[in-house]
Design an enzyme around this catalytic site. Sequence first.
Site, PDB file in Angstrom:
ATOM      1  CG  HIS A  59      -3.572   3.038   0.053  1.00 56.46           C
ATOM      2  ND1 HIS A  59      -2.724   3.716  -0.681  1.00 56.46           N
ATOM      3  CD2 HIS A  59      -4.748   3.205  -1.147  1.00 56.46           C
ATOM      4  CE1 HIS A  59      -2.163   3.614  -1.138  1.00 56.46           C
ATOM      5  NE2 HIS A  59      -3.329   3.759  -2.386  1.00 56.46           N
ATOM      6  CB  SER A  60      -1.716  -0.300  -1.414  1.00 54.18           C
ATOM      7  OG  SER A  60      -1.100  -0.851  -2.575  1.00 54.18           O
ATOM      8  CD  GLN A  61       2.948  -5.295   1.374  1.00 62.33           C
ATOM      9  OE1 GLN A  61       3.773  -5.953   0.538  1.00 62.33           O
ATOM     10  NE2 GLN A  61       3.838  -4.020   1.874  1.00 62.33           N
TER      11      GLN A  61
END
Length: 237
Positions: A76-78
């Site tokens: 998720h994300s980074q």
Amino acid sequence: MTTFVLVHGAFRGGWAWRSVRPHLVAAGHDVHAPSLIGAGEHAALVDAVTGLEVWVDQITRLVELEDLYDVALVGHSQGGLVTTSVAARIPERVAHLVHLDAAVPAPGERAVDLNPGGAPDPLPARDAVIAAPAASPDLDPAFAAWHAARVTPTPASVALDPVPAVPAGVEEHFAFFADTPAYYPCAAVRARLDAEERGYRVLDADHDAPQTAPAQVAQLLIEFTTSHEASMERSPR
């Protein structure tokens, strides 16, 4: 049964998956959701994160020590930086690579290259630590307060290292959240997929969907890892 390794985004910890895990476990899946070094309960170790390889080493060792194979790595994300790099490190153990609103640079690029307008000038110092941003005013106040009590600073170094290509044989799946701000790095990833005419899914949720829409996220993960047809679905253009 699918073995999921869930990797959280910047400023968060393994706690960010606390509402997704029960849905996956109830469906009969094996779930691992570690906090990266320097995050969550390991926040005091943030200065030990000198580059992306620290996190890649951590997740690689988790997979090896738990004797996991046919893994679905979810970033998720980074967290997409980590999962993509782990898949390149141990492709023989990875079946699926799932990117949720994730920062996924083109092979050889860095997370900072996904910023609007390209990498910032000057680049952040490698030993810099970035403070967690304030919660979005659109979030439910009770959730925003709960979230603010848990987020921690994130190391800048991980955004300065290049990310390798995904090996052939690892199936990639992309999903984006409809209410994520347009300036987030995942917007550049989505634009690249559009240009390459590659498919992805769009979930009607905000960037913190693993916490604000956990049932929908869990269902999406199950669909991605059990249906080839689902992974080929195109989003509306």
